[in-house]
Design a protein around this motif. Structure first.
Motif, PDB file in Angstrom:
ATOM      1  N   PRO A 240      41.025  43.539  50.888  1.00  0.00           N
ATOM      2  CA  PRO A 240      40.069  43.899  49.833  1.00  0.00           C
ATOM      3  C   PRO A 240      39.118  45.007  50.292  1.00  0.00           C
ATOM      4  O   PRO A 240      37.977  44.737  50.643  1.00  0.00           O
ATOM      5  CB  PRO A 240      39.318  42.588  49.560  1.00  0.00           C
ATOM      6  N   THR A 241      39.595  46.243  50.270  1.00  0.00           N
ATOM      7  CA  THR A 241      38.787  47.378  50.728  1.00  0.00           C
ATOM      8  C   THR A 241      37.949  47.898  49.558  1.00  0.00           C
ATOM      9  O   THR A 241      37.065  47.189  49.092  1.00  0.00           O
ATOM     10  CB  THR A 241      39.704  48.468  51.329  1.00  0.00           C
ATOM     11  N   ARG A 242      38.224  49.135  49.100  1.00  0.00           N
ATOM     12  CA  ARG A 242      37.474  49.669  47.944  1.00  0.00           C
ATOM     13  C   ARG A 242      37.548  48.706  46.770  1.00  0.00           C
ATOM     14  O   ARG A 242      38.627  48.280  46.394  1.00  0.00           O
ATOM     15  CB  ARG A 242      38.124  50.976  47.472  1.00  0.00           C
ATOM     16  N   GLY A 243      36.418  48.385  46.169  1.00  0.00           N
ATOM     17  CA  GLY A 243      36.437  47.482  45.017  1.00  0.00           C
ATOM     18  C   GLY A 243      36.293  46.025  45.420  1.00  0.00           C
ATOM     19  O   GLY A 243      36.047  45.170  44.575  1.00  0.00           O
ATOM     20  N   GLY A 244      36.479  45.726  46.711  1.00  0.00           N
ATOM     21  CA  GLY A 244      36.202  44.394  47.233  1.00  0.00           C
ATOM     22  C   GLY A 244      37.155  43.306  46.778  1.00  0.00           C
ATOM     23  O   GLY A 244      38.197  43.557  46.165  1.00  0.00           O
ATOM     24  N   LEU A 245      36.771  42.069  47.104  1.00  0.00           N
ATOM     25  CA  LEU A 245      37.589  40.890  46.810  1.00  0.00           C
ATOM     26  C   LEU A 245      37.869  40.770  45.314  1.00  0.00           C
ATOM     27  O   LEU A 245      38.992  40.446  44.905  1.00  0.00           O
ATOM     28  CB  LEU A 245      36.861  39.639  47.337  1.00  0.00           C
ATOM     29  N   GLY A 246      36.853  41.059  44.493  1.00  0.00           N
ATOM     30  CA  GLY A 246      37.006  40.933  43.044  1.00  0.00           C
ATOM     31  C   GLY A 246      38.141  41.809  42.512  1.00  0.00           C
ATOM     32  O   GLY A 246      38.977  41.368  41.713  1.00  0.00           O
ATOM     33  N   THR A 247      38.179  43.051  42.972  1.00  0.00           N
ATOM     34  CA  THR A 247      39.222  43.979  42.521  1.00  0.00           C
ATOM     35  C   THR A 247      40.595  43.550  43.034  1.00  0.00           C
ATOM     36  O   THR A 247      41.582  43.546  42.287  1.00  0.00           O
ATOM     37  CB  THR A 247      38.900  45.406  43.015  1.00  0.00           C
ATOM     38  N   SER A 248      40.664  43.172  44.308  1.00  0.00           N
ATOM     39  CA  SER A 248      41.959  42.796  44.906  1.00  0.00           C
ATOM     40  C   SER A 248      42.561  41.594  44.186  1.00  0.00           C
ATOM     41  O   SER A 248      43.761  41.566  43.908  1.00  0.00           O
ATOM     42  CB  SER A 248      41.791  42.472  46.390  1.00  0.00           C
ATOM     43  N   LEU A 249      41.731  40.593  43.890  1.00  0.00           N
ATOM     44  CA  LEU A 249      42.242  39.407  43.191  1.00  0.00           C
ATOM     45  C   LEU A 249      42.761  39.800  41.806  1.00  0.00           C
ATOM     46  O   LEU A 249      43.813  39.338  41.361  1.00  0.00           O
ATOM     47  CB  LEU A 249      41.146  38.339  43.079  1.00  0.00           C
ATOM     48  N   ASN A 250      42.024  40.675  41.113  1.00  0.00           N
ATOM     49  CA  ASN A 250      42.484  41.141  39.807  1.00  0.00           C
ATOM     50  C   ASN A 250      43.814  41.877  39.908  1.00  0.00           C
ATOM     51  O   ASN A 250      44.690  41.733  39.051  1.00  0.00           O
ATOM     52  CB  ASN A 250      41.432  42.059  39.171  1.00  0.00           C
ATOM     53  N   GLU A 251      43.959  42.679  40.961  1.00  0.00           N
ATOM     54  CA  GLU A 251      45.206  43.433  41.132  1.00  0.00           C
ATOM     55  C   GLU A 251      46.394  42.491  41.307  1.00  0.00           C
ATOM     56  O   GLU A 251      47.462  42.708  40.737  1.00  0.00           O
ATOM     57  CB  GLU A 251      45.089  44.402  42.316  1.00  0.00           C
ATOM     58  N   VAL A 252      46.189  41.434  42.104  1.00  0.00           N
ATOM     59  CA  VAL A 252      47.280  40.476  42.314  1.00  0.00           C
ATOM     60  C   VAL A 252      47.567  39.711  41.017  1.00  0.00           C
ATOM     61  O   VAL A 252      48.724  39.518  40.636  1.00  0.00           O
ATOM     62  CB  VAL A 252      46.949  39.501  43.463  1.00  0.00           C
ATOM     63  N   ALA A 253      46.510  39.306  40.311  1.00  0.00           N
ATOM     64  CA  ALA A 253      46.691  38.555  39.057  1.00  0.00           C
ATOM     65  C   ALA A 253      47.501  39.372  38.053  1.00  0.00           C
ATOM     66  O   ALA A 253      48.406  38.850  37.385  1.00  0.00           O
ATOM     67  CB  ALA A 253      45.331  38.175  38.472  1.00  0.00           C
ATOM     68  N   LEU A 254      47.189  40.675  37.982  1.00  0.00           N
ATOM     69  CA  LEU A 254      47.911  41.547  37.053  1.00  0.00           C
ATOM     70  C   LEU A 254      49.345  41.798  37.514  1.00  0.00           C
ATOM     71  O   LEU A 254      50.285  41.726  36.725  1.00  0.00           O
ATOM     72  CB  LEU A 254      47.175  42.885  36.908  1.00  0.00           C
ATOM     73  N   ALA A 255      49.501  42.097  38.808  1.00  0.00           N
ATOM     74  CA  ALA A 255      50.829  42.460  39.322  1.00  0.00           C
ATOM     75  C   ALA A 255      51.783  41.268  39.270  1.00  0.00           C
ATOM     76  O   ALA A 255      52.970  41.418  38.990  1.00  0.00           O
ATOM     77  CB  ALA A 255      50.713  42.992  40.754  1.00  0.00           C
ATOM     78  N   SER A 256      51.262  40.063  39.558  1.00  0.00           N
ATOM     79  CA  SER A 256      52.122  38.876  39.586  1.00  0.00           C
ATOM     80  C   SER A 256      52.144  38.139  38.251  1.00  0.00           C
ATOM     81  O   SER A 256      52.877  37.153  38.102  1.00  0.00           O
ATOM     82  CB  SER A 256      51.642  37.903  40.676  1.00  0.00           C
ATOM     83  N   LYS A 257      51.331  38.592  37.299  1.00  0.00           N
ATOM     84  CA  LYS A 257      51.226  37.957  35.976  1.00  0.00           C
ATOM     85  C   LYS A 257      50.907  36.468  36.096  1.00  0.00           C
ATOM     86  O   LYS A 257      51.554  35.609  35.480  1.00  0.00           O
ATOM     87  CB  LYS A 257      52.507  38.179  35.163  1.00  0.00           C
ATOM     88  N   ILE A 258      49.923  36.159  36.914  1.00  0.00           N
ATOM     89  CA  ILE A 258      49.485  34.771  37.128  1.00  0.00           C
ATOM     90  C   ILE A 258      47.967  34.698  36.971  1.00  0.00           C
ATOM     91  O   ILE A 258      47.283  35.718  36.947  1.00  0.00           O
ATOM     92  CB  ILE A 258      49.882  34.268  38.539  1.00  0.00           C
ATOM     93  N   GLY A 259      47.448  33.495  36.846  1.00  0.00           N
ATOM     94  CA  GLY A 259      46.009  33.308  36.819  1.00  0.00           C
ATOM     95  C   GLY A 259      45.496  32.936  38.205  1.00  0.00           C
ATOM     96  O   GLY A 259      46.233  32.389  39.017  1.00  0.00           O
ATOM     97  N   ILE A 260      44.230  33.250  38.462  1.00  0.00           N
ATOM     98  CA  ILE A 260      43.640  32.914  39.757  1.00  0.00           C
ATOM     99  C   ILE A 260      42.337  32.169  39.514  1.00  0.00           C
ATOM    100  O   ILE A 260      41.552  32.548  38.629  1.00  0.00           O
ATOM    101  CB  ILE A 260      43.391  34.191  40.595  1.00  0.00           C
ATOM    102  N   GLU A 261      42.126  31.092  40.278  1.00  0.00           N
ATOM    103  CA  GLU A 261      40.833  30.406  40.241  1.00  0.00           C
ATOM    104  C   GLU A 261      40.270  30.318  41.641  1.00  0.00           C
ATOM    105  O   GLU A 261      40.945  29.815  42.546  1.00  0.00           O
ATOM    106  CB  GLU A 261      41.004  28.993  39.673  1.00  0.00           C
ATOM    107  N   ILE A 262      39.073  30.855  41.819  1.00  0.00           N
ATOM    108  CA  ILE A 262      38.437  30.760  43.129  1.00  0.00           C
ATOM    109  C   ILE A 262      37.154  29.943  43.014  1.00  0.00           C
ATOM    110  O   ILE A 262      36.582  29.797  41.935  1.00  0.00           O
ATOM    111  CB  ILE A 262      38.134  32.147  43.742  1.00  0.00           C
ATOM    112  N   ASN A 263      36.723  29.406  44.160  1.00  0.00           N
ATOM    113  CA  ASN A 263      35.474  28.639  44.214  1.00  0.00           C
ATOM    114  C   ASN A 263      34.418  29.455  44.927  1.00  0.00           C
ATOM    115  O   ASN A 263      34.604  29.858  46.073  1.00  0.00           O
ATOM    116  CB  ASN A 263      35.684  27.338  44.999  1.00  0.00           C
TER     117      ASN A 263
END
Lengths: 356, 356
Positions: A240-263
């Motif tokens: 999670p470089t530029r854009g941080g953890l928030g951006t990286s998680l979104n990228e994976v959610a979009l690329a894998s077409k899955i939902g993500i839940e973090i605590n």
């Protein structure tokens, strides 16, 4: 054929030496002539010692590669300031590209280094950067085998920009991709978020916090390799470089077409970074990291992976931060410490420019 | 775990679109967030269509490679002006790295592209550059498979800089190197010298000559390959870019520890370039070329190679310009049109900065 009877300025044997009286990079150091050769010899080849570089060829040959699929990556580094707590632009340029290769499950092997230098840049700073690049190429077992130097006039660039490209090999049987997250996967991170972003910001703005925040900049290939040694089913790796953890998680959610839940309360963050974020109104979820990665693994492997991560200096504060769900594909939700759920959007604009 | 109760600036759903009302690159386009994704999707992916790029991964995998030795090269391009007669910075970035690989006898296969863009740069100019890069990657049969975009604030870079790195394969049996010149070798060039240097200079300084001088910028891999098809004993290939023919010959003389003798009246030069050089007091031997190469071959192969070169559009004005001798190792001599011999030195400084 005509004759050139006017003065041949370049043919005159001018006796420049590399170290001019102010020890600064001159435009002529980027000319391709004798001064370019001196700069390369006296600064870069002092640290970049691979035999391929000594040949002064336009391209370098790679002698032999382990079996597997070739992997190729590039990144330009424009971080400001170029020296910051915990590193400099050279460290970032080596670690960043090593990590990009690692995030595909590749063994990083060879790097290129392309420098764009502003006229007047201090030779001693260039040396320090080259030395750091050598140090971290050794630390991550990669070889810098091809390079390029351009010098632009004062004001045409901000001090120095570095591009590194990397070549690595993905061993047989590995299939790591942001498209590869599976329903039920556990999501882990190897440590605290936001350190790099706050380190750069505080240095740039001259802020003082109770303790200095160091950038987390580090090569991740060794810790990643230790995970492959104990687990063959790593689905996703992402730094999670530029854009941080928030951006990286979104990228994976979009690329894998899955939902993500973090605590929220399982995401590691240092007290100093958290305080700085509170003071400045910044969300650490969107701050850059340079020595962190998230990984998505089958639930039954998660504890084993967590233990292995924690054995490594770069994973002491590792944590399981969330799971993959089928309920809201493409969306990242965070359960806050108050129990509410908040959507973590892909950020639109830029919080901190020139962070890497 | 602390709460971040101050405004989360980046989490707000701001409805920016890529094409803002002035159609310029914004700092936010380099942030790694949604605007970065838009820039990549709306500008770069319109032209760079390799499936690896569509995945939005940190690194790209290369599926299969022909047999041979891997070859790796990098170059940053900072040419000023970015649009010039006969090309633009994008054309240069593709051709330059393709040519660097070719000069080792490699088949260029894959390129990376790293962009450093100044805030405020026109989107339409970026599109034109991307389109040219696509066009010349197709022309030279290479694929751009990995990329990076950084945006820096206004004044921190001069419009746009591009780094391309390249990966190629040297087929078995080829041994091309600047260290490989042999006593007796004939030296050939594929056409006129100095065109790129004068094209850039005239554009930059707003000079008008009787006819417009076009840069010779071109990918050389096809013409080089045609020579390998008829001759297996090519010893040296070198493209005289920065520093020109004079510098390249010196580099080979030093690397191979041999002497070089060239004939002034066998060096092709266009009348316009020669006139421009006379007027400006420039020596065309030190002017940059971007679509020329010299090759060193055994004397018995020279005529065959010359005929083959002339068959190609890029070799119509090819010429045998000199020979390799054992009499003055490391030194380049030129027999002038008056019959005198002149030492061609390695230039010290820079005649024209930012030529490539």
């Amino acid at each position: 054929m005509l004759v050139w009877f006017l003065p041949r300025v370049l043919a005159l044997p001018i006796t420049f030496t590399l170290m001019n009286n102010q020890d600064k990079v001159l435009l002529s150091h980027g000319s391709g002539g004798r001064l370019s050769h001196s700069l390369i010899k006296d600064v870069f080849l002092k640290y970049f010692t691979e035999p391929q570089l000594l040949n002064n060829e336009d391209a370098s040959t790679i002698p032999d590669l382990p079996a597997g699929k070739l992997c190729f990556s590039t990144d330009s580094y424009v971080v400001k300031p170029i020296f910051f707590p915990g590193g400099n632009i050279g460290k970032l340029a080596v670690c960043g590209t090593v990590n990009d290769l690692s995030m595909r499950g590749a063994l990083p092997l060879y790097l290129s280094a392309g420098f764009i230098i502003e006229e007047g840049f201090l030779i001693k700073d260039l040396e320090m950067i080259a030395q750091t690049m050598f140090q971290y190429s050794q630390k991550s077992s990669v070889k810098i085998i091809t390079g390029d130097t351009k010098v632009v006039e004062r004001g045409a660039a901000d001090k120095i920009f570095i591009n590194t490209s990397g070549v690595g090999i993905i061993p047989e049987g590995r299939s790591v991709s942001t498209t590869n997250a599976k329903i039920g996967d556990y999501i882990l991170i190897n440590g605290t978020i936001g350190d790099h972003g706050i380190a750069i910001l505080s240095q740039r703005e001259g802020m003082n916090f109770s303790s200095t925040i160091q950038s987390d900049c580090a090569p991740l290939n060794m810790i990643v390799e230790s995970l492959f040694n104990i687990c063959s089913s790593i689905h996703v790796l992402k730094d999670p470089t530029r854009g941080g953890l928030g951006t990286s998680l979104n990228e994976v959610a979009l690329a894998s077409k899955i939902g993500i839940e973090i605590n929220e309360d399982s995401i590691p963050i240092s007290r100093t970074v958290a305080t700085a974020c509170e003071m400045l109104g910044l969300d650490p979820l969107y701050l850059a990291n340079e020595g962190k990665f998230i990984t998505f693994v089958p639930p039954e492997e998660a504890d084993k992976i967590l233990i292995e991560m924690k054995k490594n200096q770069l994973g002491i504060e590792a944590s399981i931060i969330g799971i993959v769900t089928d309920s809201h594909p493409g969306l990242v939700l965070m359960k806050t410490i108050y129990g509410a759920k908040r959507v973590i959007n892909m950020p639109s604009g830029e919080l901190l420019p020139r962070i890497c």
